[in-house]
Structure formats: C-alpha cells, structure tokens
Design a protein around this motif. Structure first.
Motif, PDB file in Angstrom:
ATOM      1  N   GLY A 198      -0.672   2.465  -4.539  1.00 13.58           N
ATOM      2  CA  GLY A 198      -0.800   3.541  -3.556  1.00 13.58           C
ATOM      3  C   GLY A 198      -0.670   4.914  -4.199  1.00 13.58           C
ATOM      4  O   GLY A 198      -1.408   5.847  -3.887  1.00 13.58           O
TER       5      GLY A 198
ATOM      6  N   THR B  97       0.798  -1.228   0.000  1.00 11.56           N
ATOM      7  CA  THR B  97       0.000   0.000   0.000  1.00 11.56           C
ATOM      8  C   THR B  97       0.836   1.287   0.000  1.00 11.56           C
ATOM      9  O   THR B  97       0.280   2.362  -0.084  1.00 11.56           O
ATOM     10  CB  THR B  97      -0.926   0.064   1.227  1.00 11.56           C
ATOM     11  OG1 THR B  97      -0.120   0.008   2.406  1.00 11.56           O
ATOM     12  CG2 THR B  97      -1.901  -1.080   1.233  1.00 11.56           C
TER      13      THR B  97
ATOM     14  N   TYR C 279      -1.559  12.998   6.279  1.00 12.12           N
ATOM     15  CA  TYR C 279      -1.441  13.582   4.949  1.00 12.12           C
ATOM     16  C   TYR C 279      -2.811  13.824   4.321  1.00 12.12           C
ATOM     17  O   TYR C 279      -3.051  14.847   3.685  1.00 12.12           O
ATOM     18  CB  TYR C 279      -0.611  12.627   4.091  1.00 12.12           C
ATOM     19  CG  TYR C 279      -0.402  13.031   2.653  1.00 12.12           C
ATOM     20  CD1 TYR C 279       0.391  14.122   2.328  1.00 12.12           C
ATOM     21  CD2 TYR C 279      -0.969  12.284   1.624  1.00 12.12           C
ATOM     22  CE1 TYR C 279       0.606  14.467   1.010  1.00 12.12           C
ATOM     23  CE2 TYR C 279      -0.753  12.621   0.297  1.00 12.12           C
ATOM     24  CZ  TYR C 279       0.035  13.716  -0.002  1.00 12.12           C
ATOM     25  OH  TYR C 279       0.246  14.050  -1.304  1.00 12.12           O
ATOM     26  N   PHE C 280      -3.743  12.878   4.533  1.00 13.53           N
ATOM     27  CA  PHE C 280      -5.061  13.011   3.910  1.00 13.53           C
ATOM     28  C   PHE C 280      -6.042  13.807   4.766  1.00 13.53           C
ATOM     29  O   PHE C 280      -7.051  14.278   4.250  1.00 13.53           O
ATOM     30  CB  PHE C 280      -5.651  11.629   3.621  1.00 13.53           C
ATOM     31  CG  PHE C 280      -4.974  10.924   2.476  1.00 13.53           C
ATOM     32  CD1 PHE C 280      -5.213  11.317   1.167  1.00 13.53           C
ATOM     33  CD2 PHE C 280      -4.094   9.894   2.712  1.00 13.53           C
ATOM     34  CE1 PHE C 280      -4.573  10.682   0.113  1.00 13.53           C
ATOM     35  CE2 PHE C 280      -3.451   9.260   1.660  1.00 13.53           C
ATOM     36  CZ  PHE C 280      -3.693   9.654   0.358  1.00 13.53           C
TER      37      PHE C 280
ATOM     38  N   ILE D 158      -3.882   5.765  -6.109  1.00 17.70           N
ATOM     39  CA  ILE D 158      -4.961   6.181  -5.207  1.00 17.70           C
ATOM     40  C   ILE D 158      -4.718   7.608  -4.738  1.00 17.70           C
ATOM     41  O   ILE D 158      -5.597   8.455  -4.770  1.00 17.70           O
ATOM     42  CB  ILE D 158      -5.071   5.214  -4.010  1.00 17.70           C
ATOM     43  CG1 ILE D 158      -5.452   3.813  -4.489  1.00 17.70           C
ATOM     44  CG2 ILE D 158      -6.083   5.730  -2.995  1.00 17.70           C
ATOM     45  CD1 ILE D 158      -5.505   2.772  -3.407  1.00 17.70           C
ATOM     46  N   GLU D 159      -3.471   7.856  -4.318  1.00 19.87           N
ATOM     47  CA  GLU D 159      -3.144   9.193  -3.813  1.00 19.87           C
ATOM     48  C   GLU D 159      -3.408  10.249  -4.878  1.00 19.87           C
ATOM     49  O   GLU D 159      -3.994  11.298  -4.605  1.00 19.87           O
ATOM     50  CB  GLU D 159      -1.681   9.219  -3.379  1.00 19.87           C
ATOM     51  CG  GLU D 159      -1.265  10.499  -2.708  1.00 19.87           C
ATOM     52  CD  GLU D 159      -0.106  11.188  -3.396  1.00 19.87           C
ATOM     53  OE1 GLU D 159       0.250  12.280  -2.966  1.00 19.87           O
ATOM     54  OE2 GLU D 159       0.423  10.650  -4.382  1.00 19.87           O
TER      55      GLU D 159
ATOM     56  N   PHE E  62       2.886   4.555  -0.766  1.00 20.69           N
ATOM     57  CA  PHE E  62       3.064   5.454  -1.910  1.00 20.69           C
ATOM     58  C   PHE E  62       4.253   6.386  -1.707  1.00 20.69           C
ATOM     59  O   PHE E  62       4.685   7.068  -2.626  1.00 20.69           O
ATOM     60  CB  PHE E  62       1.791   6.271  -2.193  1.00 20.69           C
ATOM     61  CG  PHE E  62       1.417   7.264  -1.128  1.00 20.69           C
ATOM     62  CD1 PHE E  62       0.614   6.914  -0.067  1.00 20.69           C
ATOM     63  CD2 PHE E  62       1.871   8.573  -1.203  1.00 20.69           C
ATOM     64  CE1 PHE E  62       0.271   7.836   0.913  1.00 20.69           C
ATOM     65  CE2 PHE E  62       1.524   9.501  -0.236  1.00 20.69           C
ATOM     66  CZ  PHE E  62       0.728   9.128   0.830  1.00 20.69           C
TER      67      PHE E  62
ATOM     68  N   PRO F  93      -5.241  -0.807   5.550  1.00 20.01           N
ATOM     69  CA  PRO F  93      -4.084   0.002   5.181  1.00 20.01           C
ATOM     70  C   PRO F  93      -4.311   1.463   5.579  1.00 20.01           C
ATOM     71  O   PRO F  93      -5.434   1.962   5.494  1.00 20.01           O
ATOM     72  CB  PRO F  93      -4.027  -0.121   3.661  1.00 20.01           C
ATOM     73  CG  PRO F  93      -4.970  -1.181   3.271  1.00 20.01           C
ATOM     74  CD  PRO F  93      -5.884  -1.449   4.400  1.00 20.01           C
TER      75      PRO F  93
ATOM     76  N   ILE G 114      -3.627   4.104   4.112  1.00 17.96           N
ATOM     77  CA  ILE G 114      -4.100   4.971   3.025  1.00 17.96           C
ATOM     78  C   ILE G 114      -5.627   4.898   2.943  1.00 17.96           C
ATOM     79  O   ILE G 114      -6.295   5.915   2.720  1.00 17.96           O
ATOM     80  CB  ILE G 114      -3.420   4.593   1.687  1.00 17.96           C
ATOM     81  CG1 ILE G 114      -3.718   5.636   0.625  1.00 17.96           C
ATOM     82  CG2 ILE G 114      -3.796   3.230   1.195  1.00 17.96           C
ATOM     83  CD1 ILE G 114      -2.902   5.484  -0.643  1.00 17.96           C
TER      84      ILE G 114
ATOM     85  N   ILE H 142      -8.101   8.125   3.532  1.00 16.88           N
ATOM     86  CA  ILE H 142      -9.048   8.704   2.575  1.00 16.88           C
ATOM     87  C   ILE H 142     -10.484   8.561   3.077  1.00 16.88           C
ATOM     88  O   ILE H 142     -11.307   9.443   2.854  1.00 16.88           O
ATOM     89  CB  ILE H 142      -8.909   8.106   1.147  1.00 16.88           C
ATOM     90  CG1 ILE H 142      -9.019   6.600   1.173  1.00 16.88           C
ATOM     91  CG2 ILE H 142      -7.645   8.549   0.478  1.00 16.88           C
ATOM     92  CD1 ILE H 142      -9.026   5.991  -0.203  1.00 16.88           C
TER      93      ILE H 142
END
Lengths: 272, 260
Positions: free
Chosen positions: A226, A209, B204-205, A229-230, A211, B107, B109, B113
């Motif tokens: 990753g 995952t 970060y998100f 997605i980012e 990035f 995860p 990420i 999000i």
C-alpha cells in the motif's frame, strides 16, 4: 415502463465512476510512457523486482499473521458472547462502538500508549522497575495496529453465524450422546465456517492494502505494498508503475478470495 | 464458577484492548499540556479553543456537508436503482449486481487512485466536487445492498396490483413501494453517512486544493503531532454518536440499524 428505467441513472453512474476508473488502472498498468505511450509489461515485471517484491511478500505475511491472531482472539469471544443471548444488542454494541471513532486517531493513540521514551506503558513499567519494551517502528507494532483495527470485523460475522445456530440442534447433539468436545468439533465448528470465511476476508483484505498503519506505527520505516502504491501517486508521480502495482495487488486479492471460496462448503460466505 | 470467571476475564481483556486507545484519547483531551506524554492537570480549554481554530472548523464543515450531501444523493440514486434492479430480467440483474459489488470488494486504495485518474483525465480539478463525487460513488452500493432485501420481502405483484387499481407508475412507486421499503432506505442512508464521515483513503486520493475533511486534517497532523483540540472534537463526536445510537436502538418497533 417507468420502473425499468429507474436504474438507468445508477448504471450510467457506475459506468463512469466504477468501470472507467478500473479500466484506466488496467490501461496505465500495462503501458509505459517513453516519449510515446505504448503497450508494455515492463512495469508489471518491475513489480517483481526484489525491492518491491519483498514489500509485497511482507504485506501478505503481516496480513496473514494479523488474520490468524484476530481469528484466535475472536472465535472464543464470539462463543462466549453467544451464551449471553438476552444481552445481544448491548454486547454487540460494545464491540462495534470503537469503530465509530476516527480510525487514524485511534491508531495514533497507540503511539501515546506504546512510545519507547514517553509512552504510557513504559512509564508504568519504569515506575515498577520492570524492563521497558520497544515496539513502535517494529513489525510487531504494525501487526498490533492491524489486529486492533480489524478485530471487530472478525468478531461480528462469527458471532452472527454462531447466534443463528438453532439451540435444538445443540440439544439434539447432547441427546444423541455427544460430549461437549464432539459437539463443538462436529456441530458448532462446521456450522460456523461461513462466518469464519467472511471474517477472514474482512480482516485480510484491508490488512493487505493498508498504508496508514505502517506509516503511523511502523514510523514509516517499513513499507508495505500500500505504501509503495501511495508513493507512486503522491511522491514520484509514476502513475504507470503505481497502476501496475495496484493490478498485482488486485490479482493477489482475487486469488486469495478464490482460495477462500473453495474452503467454504456452503459457497455463499454471506454471513454479513 | 472458575470457568465463568475466566470467560469474564477474557471478555474484559479484549474490551481493554479495544478501548485503551479511546480512553487515552479522551483523557488527553482534558490534559492541560500540549504534550501527549505527561499529565499536567485538568482543563477544558481545548474544548473552548477548538471552535477558534480555522483549520479544524473548516474540516468539520467539509466533513459534515460532504457526508450529508453524499448520503442524500446516494440514497436517492441507490433506492431508485434498487427498485429498477429488482424488476430487471435475471441475466441483466446479475451483471448490474456484479458491478455494484465492485467498489465494495475493491480495496479502498484502488478505488481511490482509479477515481483520481478519472478526475485528472476529465480535467476536473481535485477539490470539493471530486471529493463529493467519490463519496457518492462508494456510498451507492451500500444503499442498494440495504434496500434490495426489503424489495424481496414485498408481496409479489404489489406493483401490478397498484397499477390495476388505477395508480400511475409514479404514484405506485412513491405511495406503495417506497413506504414498504423505508426501513432499508433509512439503513442505507445512515450507513452512507457513517461511511462518508469515516473515510480516509478514498478522500486522500480524490481531494486537493486545500479542501480537507477531518480524516485528512488528522492525517496531516500525525506528522507534526496531533493538536489536543482534535482530541476534544473527537470526544464530542464520539459522545454524540453514542447517544444517537442508543436513541436509535431504543426506538419502539425498531429495525435494528446497528446489527443489520
């Protein structure tokens, strides 16, 4: 009764901040917005377009390679560490400590070491009149970054199960005439499987995952899932497609965890 | 003899691999040049300068304040939740524990999000509050996971015994249960604090509006080159954590935080 209500704030919290966000990803993942928002699997299909699908396969491939390398490095190390029973805390301490330095900085420091022109390693190689190496920006650099960042996650669980093996069991194996090799294959290895499974999960999951590592060490030239997605969320603001890609990623992780659980004879994998 | 030598060599090589970047970083925090390519002599100026750099000072402040508040709130909610979960009916406990493991197994990420989408949906401006809420969210499960084993070690019916002896439920929890499970609570708190300190992906998100933690500042800098002041700051933080860990692990009657 008071104690029955103690978990209520947490349950509310979990519904709002864990369940609803996941539900939103699911909803965004299976809808599109063309004037009006409607159900469609179009974006899920799009994730299997060659451009995106290649990145997906690449992520799986890099994560697999990194996991295998970590396992190859960590298992012998954990075996050696187990022999030093009296130094347990110190030894573990040494191998966990790097994790307490910001991982972005540690990864970035590899640039300083490996850069093609000004890197420390190439300066030394040039000084010795040896051929220089070019690794930054290549897949190898990304795999190196993954191995470097996640190696402790492989060392710890394996060390944990190995150090819990009863020494009398090993003695018994000797008394019953097992050679060192037989003892390893028939006793130590099977007993250590739960630790190996945890280790694999803990390396493979963050590796597939990530990035940041491809961005830093791959010079942004190589995209993993990753990164895709980012980009959907930070650059192109296509949340629908970003959510679809996340769904695909989650399914892959679920499948790999399912496969791992089948391998685990104890079906617990709780070496943490 | 040769075998033990080989083992030492192997350990040494892994050790070098893990520490090479850290040593590089520390060495370059003393380098009298902005470049990270050449050694230009020893200096302490980055250590003096870092407190004059508003961006670095501000991100350090946000990092520490968020880690502290997130760890405290997560420890409170998580500890009470663990006690509640411990006394739940089995089927319900199963459901709640599965939900608890979601953020741990998901995860980063995806967690990041998901929270970002939620904050935008409820019109919460991304910034300090959203960052704090996100950090509390990913810390609570670790507190619960740290506290639950200690509850399982309690003598069964401790709760009822305290009630029979005339304690109110509140007193029972505060004076009987909490002291018994305090090692788990401390572990949960420290775990939350370090996780929050170290997080990049979820922050970060979920941040915005100029609110940056150190991780995010560092990430922004990687595009233009890391300032040597950051190396200096990280060296100090690393040294501080090293000392702290040594102290914790030397504590008499210790409950080993590092290993548990």
């Amino acid at each position: 009764m008071l104690r029955k209500w103690l978990a209520t704030p947490y349950i509310l919290w979990a519904i709002i901040f864990t369940i609803i966000p996941l539900a939103m990803i699911l909803i965004y993942g299976v809808t599109i917005d063309d004037g009006g928002i409607r159900f469609s699997l179009e974006n899920i299909m799009k994730a299997f377009d060659p451009i995106y699908f290649k990145a997906l396969l690449r992520s799986i491939y890099y994560a697999l390679i990194s996991t295998i390398i970590c396992l190859i490095i960590a298992y012998p190390l954990a075996l050696i560490l187990t022999e030093k029973r009296n130094a347990k805390v110190t030894v573990i301490f040494i191998f966990v400590l790097p994790m307490w330095m910001n991982f972005l900085l540690r990864t970035y420091a590899w640039l300083t070491i490996l850069e093609t022109n000004n890197g420390f390693l190439n300066t030394v190689l040039r000084f010795l009149h040896l051929p220089t190496i070019q690794i930054i920006g290549t897949p190898n650099a990304i795999i190196l970054g993954m191995v470097y960042n996640f190696l402790p996650f492989m060392i710890l669980p394996i060390y944990n199960v190995l150090s819990k093996i009863d020494p009398y069991v090993l003695e018994a194996a000797f008394d019953l005439g097992a050679s060192k090799l037989t003892r390893f294959v028939k006793v130590i290895l099977p007993l250590s499987i739960p630790g190996v499974i945890s280790g694999i999960t803990m390396v493979f999951m963050p590796a597939i995952t990530t990035f940041v590592i491809p961005k830093l060490l791959g010079s942004g030239k190589i995209n993993l899932i990753g990164n895709l997605i980012e980009q959907q969320f930070v650059q192109s603001y296509n949340w629908y497609f970003g959510a679809s890609l996340s769904l695909v990623l989650m399914v892959i992780i679920l499948i790999s965890m399912g496969i791992l659980n089948r391998v685990d004879p104890s079906r617990e994998g709780g070496a943490l | 003899m040769i075998k033990s030598g080989l083992k030492k060599l192997y350990m040494g090589l892994v050790f070098i691999f893990l520490y090479a970047p850290i040593v590089t970083l520390i060495v370059f925090s003393f380098n009298d040049s902005k470049s990270r390519a050449k050694w230009e002599g020893f200096t302490l100026k980055w250590y003096a300068n870092m407190f004059h750099d508003p961006v670095i000072v501000k991100s350090l402040y946000y990092t520490l304040i968020i880690a502290l508040i997130a760890a405290i709130v997560a420890t409170l909610i998580g500890t009470f939740a663990a006690i509640g979960i411990h006394y739940m009916k089995k089927w319900f406990r199963g459901i709640v524990m599965n939900i608890t493991y979601l953020p741990v197994l998901n995860p980063d990420i995806v967690t990041g999000i998901g929270l970002m989408l939620l904050f935008i949906l409820i019109n919460l401006k991304l910034g300090f509050e959203s960052l704090l809420l996100a950090h509390i969210t990913f810390c609570i499960p670790y507190v619960i996971i740290s506290v639950l084993p200690k509850l399982k070690q309690l003598t069964p019916n401790t709760f009822e015994a305290a009630l029979d002896l005339g304690a109110t439920p509140f007193q029972t929890i505060w004076k009987v249960i909490v002291p018994e499970i305090s090692p788990g609570i401390v572990t949960g708190f420290l775990l939350s604090f370090t996780l929050s300190l170290d997080d990049f992906v979820i922050s970060y998100f979920t941040t915005g509006n100029g609110v940056q933690t150190l991780s995010i500042t560092i990430y922004t800098m990687t595009k233009r080159g890391i300032k040597p002041e950051i190396n200096a700051l990280s060296t100090i933080l690393f040294a501080a954590i090293l000392v702290l860990l040594i102290l914790i692990n030397r504590r008499p009657g210790k409950n080993n935080v590092l290993l548990d």
